[in-house]
Design an enzyme around this catalytic site. Sequence first.
Site, PDB file in Angstrom:
ATOM      1  N   ARG A  15       8.437  -1.269  -1.827  1.00 40.77           N
ATOM      2  CA  ARG A  15       9.444  -0.296  -2.247  1.00 40.77           C
ATOM      3  C   ARG A  15      10.791  -0.554  -1.562  1.00 40.77           C
ATOM      4  O   ARG A  15      11.840  -0.481  -2.180  1.00 40.77           O
ATOM      5  CB  ARG A  15       8.948   1.127  -1.931  1.00 40.77           C
ATOM      6  CG  ARG A  15       9.900   2.198  -2.386  1.00 40.77           C
ATOM      7  CD  ARG A  15       9.267   3.565  -2.333  1.00 40.77           C
ATOM      8  NE  ARG A  15       9.115   4.032  -0.950  1.00 40.77           N
ATOM      9  CZ  ARG A  15       8.615   5.225  -0.643  1.00 40.77           C
ATOM     10  NH1 ARG A  15       8.176   6.017  -1.582  1.00 40.77           N
ATOM     11  NH2 ARG A  15       8.524   5.610   0.616  1.00 40.77           N
ATOM     12  N   ARG A  41      12.548   1.114   0.852  1.00 47.04           N
ATOM     13  CA  ARG A  41      13.504   2.152   1.247  1.00 47.04           C
ATOM     14  C   ARG A  41      13.865   1.911   2.709  1.00 47.04           C
ATOM     15  O   ARG A  41      13.159   1.184   3.404  1.00 47.04           O
ATOM     16  CB  ARG A  41      12.839   3.527   1.075  1.00 47.04           C
ATOM     17  CG  ARG A  41      13.794   4.631   0.742  1.00 47.04           C
ATOM     18  CD  ARG A  41      13.047   5.868   0.320  1.00 47.04           C
ATOM     19  NE  ARG A  41      12.235   6.416   1.413  1.00 47.04           N
ATOM     20  CZ  ARG A  41      11.289   7.335   1.227  1.00 47.04           C
ATOM     21  NH1 ARG A  41      11.014   7.773   0.021  1.00 47.04           N
ATOM     22  NH2 ARG A  41      10.604   7.791   2.258  1.00 47.04           N
TER      23      ARG A  41
HETATM   24  P1  ADP Z   1       7.178   9.708   2.047  1.00 42.04           P
HETATM   25  O1  ADP Z   1       6.240  10.729   1.507  1.00 42.04           O
HETATM   26  O2  ADP Z   1       7.208   8.452   1.259  1.00 42.04           O
HETATM   27  O3  ADP Z   1       6.994   9.444   3.511  1.00 42.04           O
HETATM   28  P2  ADP Z   1       9.449  11.573   1.787  1.00 42.04           P
HETATM   29  O4  ADP Z   1      10.586  11.215   0.899  1.00 42.04           O
HETATM   30  O5  ADP Z   1       8.573  12.688   1.348  1.00 42.04           O
HETATM   31  O6  ADP Z   1       8.663  10.214   1.935  1.00 42.04           O
HETATM   32  O7  ADP Z   1       9.967  11.923   3.273  1.00 42.04           O
HETATM   33  C1  ADP Z   1      10.813  11.056   3.973  1.00 42.04           C
HETATM   34  C2  ADP Z   1      11.079  11.594   5.383  1.00 42.04           C
HETATM   35  O8  ADP Z   1      11.743  12.875   5.293  1.00 42.04           O
HETATM   36  C3  ADP Z   1       9.844  11.875   6.225  1.00 42.04           C
HETATM   37  O9  ADP Z   1       9.388  10.709   6.879  1.00 42.04           O
HETATM   38  C4  ADP Z   1      10.392  12.936   7.198  1.00 42.04           C
HETATM   39  O10 ADP Z   1      11.190  12.349   8.200  1.00 42.04           O
HETATM   40  C5  ADP Z   1      11.306  13.763   6.318  1.00 42.04           C
HETATM   41  N1  ADP Z   1      10.613  14.915   5.669  1.00 42.04           N
HETATM   42  C6  ADP Z   1      10.422  15.071   4.342  1.00 42.04           C
HETATM   43  N2  ADP Z   1       9.767  16.222   4.091  1.00 42.04           N
HETATM   44  C7  ADP Z   1       9.536  16.803   5.294  1.00 42.04           C
HETATM   45  C8  ADP Z   1       8.873  17.995   5.717  1.00 42.04           C
HETATM   46  N3  ADP Z   1       8.310  18.819   4.828  1.00 42.04           N
HETATM   47  N4  ADP Z   1       8.808  18.265   7.030  1.00 42.04           N
HETATM   48  C9  ADP Z   1       9.365  17.448   7.938  1.00 42.04           C
HETATM   49  N5  ADP Z   1       9.985  16.301   7.610  1.00 42.04           N
HETATM   50  C10 ADP Z   1      10.084  15.970   6.310  1.00 42.04           C
END
Ligand code: ADP
Length: 214
Positions: free
Chosen positions: A152, A154
């Site tokens: 991916r 990112r």
């Molecule tokens: P993935 O599920 O692929 O790890 P996300 O886009 O859901 O990616 O989340 C990316 C980052 O955003 C996480 O690694 C964290 O740092 C932060 N994050 C996202 N949602 C939350 C949450 N509900 N609580 C705390 N941190 C969050």
Amino acid sequence: MENLSVSATRLRASQATRWTSVRIVPPMNLVFFGPPGAGKGTQADRFAANHGIPKISTGDMLRQAVAEGSRVGTLVRDTLQAGALVTDDLIISLVAERREQPDTTGGFVLDGFPRTIPQAAALDAMLAERGGVNVVALVVHADEVVRRLSVRGREDDDAWVIKERLRVYSRETEPVLEFYRRRGAVTILDGNRPLDEVTAAIEAAVTRGLKATG
Ligand code: ADP
């Protein structure tokens, strides 16, 4: 006095009859759950588009804040880079604010929230008057997750950060699945399959009726 109470009872009964003849469609409040790389973001996008409800992705919200250089963005940038979780207070207030927008009244798909038990408890409180939540959990093998994330690309998808995010997932986030499982509110689907097959499986599960919170 007696008459009054009789008529009040009749009134309630007739209202009940009228109400049962109207099909009340409860809001579809869904949580798409799974480890990083499970495909929940893509599936949440598709589901939201198919059903005309908004997707609320906390990851997208945070990345957007970082891109805009907002106050929140400045606060969370390093945390995202490190693959750690931002604080519960911050993320809960972002979700609470988003959920107050009028487009969420018919339901919404949550992607990336709740990720901790306090976040799940906060979601319960937010939804107290608005129906429960259904959880769709995508189960994916660990090696498949790592493969998907490394292609991916990112910014937080480099090998070390992926490892950290998976560690955080098993430590903080997996217990949330158990929290909902105890209530019988989880529909578990095989997320190892190709995207379209998973989409079809989610739609089929929704048609059959998802497991709901009590
Ligand atoms: P993935 O599920 O692929 O790890 P996300 O886009 O859901 O990616 O989340 C990316 C980052 O955003 C996480 O690694 C964290 O740092 C932060 N994050 C996202 N949602 C939350 C949450 N509900 N609580 C705390 N941190 C969050």
